[in-house]
Design a protein around this motif. Structure first.
Motif, PDB file in Angstrom:
ATOM      1  N   GLU A   1       0.834  -1.046  -0.027  1.00 33.62           N
ATOM      2  CA  GLU A   1       0.036   0.065   0.177  1.00 33.62           C
ATOM      3  C   GLU A   1       1.036   1.216   0.123  1.00 33.62           C
ATOM      4  N   VAL A   2       1.971   1.171  -0.752  1.00 29.92           N
ATOM      5  CA  VAL A   2       2.689   2.337  -0.698  1.00 29.92           C
ATOM      6  C   VAL A   2       2.334   3.202  -2.003  1.00 29.92           C
ATOM      7  N   VAL A   3       1.591   4.282  -1.827  1.00 25.76           N
ATOM      8  CA  VAL A   3       0.722   4.972  -2.567  1.00 25.76           C
ATOM      9  C   VAL A   3       0.999   6.557  -2.711  1.00 25.76           C
ATOM     10  N   LEU A   4       1.188   7.284  -3.563  1.00 25.38           N
ATOM     11  CA  LEU A   4       1.044   8.918  -3.659  1.00 25.38           C
ATOM     12  C   LEU A   4      -0.263   9.053  -3.517  1.00 25.38           C
ATOM     13  N   THR A   5      -0.897   9.522  -2.415  1.00 26.41           N
ATOM     14  CA  THR A   5      -2.394  10.002  -2.223  1.00 26.41           C
ATOM     15  C   THR A   5      -2.352  11.257  -2.543  1.00 26.41           C
ATOM     16  N   ASP A   6      -1.366  12.308  -2.395  1.00 27.72           N
ATOM     17  CA  ASP A   6      -1.452  13.618  -2.718  1.00 27.72           C
ATOM     18  C   ASP A   6      -0.103  14.092  -2.869  1.00 27.72           C
ATOM     19  N   LEU A   7      -0.304  15.489  -3.410  1.00 28.06           N
ATOM     20  CA  LEU A   7       0.966  16.062  -3.781  1.00 28.06           C
ATOM     21  C   LEU A   7       1.461  17.004  -2.815  1.00 28.06           C
ATOM     22  N   GLY A   8       0.664  17.278  -1.742  1.00 27.20           N
ATOM     23  CA  GLY A   8       0.907  18.508  -0.963  1.00 27.20           C
ATOM     24  C   GLY A   8       0.202  19.463  -0.941  1.00 27.20           C
ATOM     25  N   ASP A   9       0.462  20.610  -0.540  1.00 22.14           N
ATOM     26  CA  ASP A   9      -0.195  21.936  -0.686  1.00 22.14           C
ATOM     27  C   ASP A   9       0.510  22.638  -1.877  1.00 22.14           C
ATOM     28  N   LEU A  10       0.074  22.141  -3.029  1.00 19.09           N
ATOM     29  CA  LEU A  10       0.938  22.907  -4.233  1.00 19.09           C
ATOM     30  C   LEU A  10       0.288  24.144  -4.325  1.00 19.09           C
ATOM     31  N   PHE A  11      -0.884  24.550  -4.105  1.00 24.68           N
ATOM     32  CA  PHE A  11      -1.476  25.962  -4.836  1.00 24.68           C
ATOM     33  C   PHE A  11      -1.980  26.796  -3.568  1.00 24.68           C
ATOM     34  N   GLY A  12      -1.357  26.321  -2.285  1.00 25.99           N
ATOM     35  CA  GLY A  12      -1.887  27.231  -1.087  1.00 25.99           C
ATOM     36  C   GLY A  12      -3.608  26.897  -0.518  1.00 25.99           C
ATOM     37  N   GLN A  13      -3.951  25.856  -1.289  1.00 26.88           N
ATOM     38  CA  GLN A  13      -5.426  25.669  -1.174  1.00 26.88           C
ATOM     39  C   GLN A  13      -5.757  24.288  -0.269  1.00 26.88           C
ATOM     40  N   GLY A  14      -4.373  23.937   0.264  1.00 27.45           N
ATOM     41  CA  GLY A  14      -4.823  22.557   1.156  1.00 27.45           C
ATOM     42  C   GLY A  14      -4.087  21.542   0.219  1.00 27.45           C
ATOM     43  N   ALA A  15      -4.197  20.130   0.632  1.00 22.28           N
ATOM     44  CA  ALA A  15      -3.458  18.970  -0.141  1.00 22.28           C
ATOM     45  C   ALA A  15      -4.247  18.872  -1.211  1.00 22.28           C
ATOM     46  N   PHE A  16      -3.234  18.536  -2.383  1.00 25.03           N
ATOM     47  CA  PHE A  16      -3.642  18.432  -3.729  1.00 25.03           C
ATOM     48  C   PHE A  16      -3.972  16.667  -3.976  1.00 25.03           C
TER      49      PHE A  16
END
Length: 218
Positions: free
Chosen positions: A113-128
């Motif tokens: 279950e090693v999965v990239l679930t989000d890309l972090g706060d890329l656009f300043g609107q919370g986790a992408f």
């Protein structure tokens, strides 16, 4: 968990694998030969990846009580090492290599279950969030990482040092978060003996496709 001991197990196992595999690799012609693009002298065994893998797996088996926790990583890395060694020895087709890379990543995502679930706060609107694209993105990113490390493996120490810096950075981030991570500690331990052998002139060894893809996967 006694991290220094596990680090030493990884380093010693990797060192012993290098010693044991050196003559064997020459005998079975698992070597890199000089040509118009490769200016090294003589036959250089392509055993760096096998030694790092051996050090990592042996230390992992000795330190993790429940192997179900790491079965996805063990299966995926074993697939990559086998494909890499076959490519180093026989030059398998790019399509087969790419297919097996995808299979290895899917195994890792399925069992561990090693999965990239989000890309972090890329656009300043919370986790992408990646949502339904999480697994496809993880496959593309991981396969890209494997081939990127493979492509930079053209100068002594470059791929190994790049991976070493990445693993040390992950360790530092875990330290800042107040915990320790076993996997990068073992990988650093397994990498160091290879780096020493790769950068010296006597009994030099190369990483090989097996090693570069393994480091990219990890």
């Amino acid at each position: 968990m006694n991290y220094p001991v596990h680090f030493l197990v990884a380093a010693v196992s990797s060192f012993l694998a290098l010693r044991l595999l050196y003559s064997f690799a020459i005998n079975i012609r698992l070597v890199d030969l000089p040509n118009e693009r490769k200016v090294h002298a003589g036959e250089i065994p392509l055993i760096g990846g096998l030694a790092i893998f051996a050090g990592f797996v042996i230390s992992l088996l000795a330190s993790v009580p429940d192997l179900n926790q790491v079965r996805g990583m063990l299966i995926a890395t074993t697939i990559i090492i086998i494909v890499g060694v076959l490519d180093d020895h026989h030059d398998i087709s790019v399509r087969i290599r790419l297919l097996m890379q995808i299979v290895a990543v899917l195994v890792m995502t399925s069992f561990s279950e090693v999965v990239l679930t989000d890309l972090g706060d890329l656009f300043g609107q919370g986790a992408f969030l990646l949502a339904a694209w999480a697994i496809p993105f993880t496959v593309v990113a991981t396969v890209g990482s494997m081939n990127a490390v493979n492509m930079i493996d053209g100068i002594d120490g470059l791929a190994g040092m790049t991976a070493l810096i990445c693993f040390l950075a992950v360790l530092f981030l875990h330290y800042l978060a107040g915990d320790m991570a076993l996997k990068p500690i073992l990988l650093v331990g397994a990498l160091i003996p290879f780096m020493i052998c790769n950068l010296r002139h006597v009994k030099k060894v190369f990483l090989g496709d097996a090693g570069s893809m393994f480091l990219g996967l990890c």
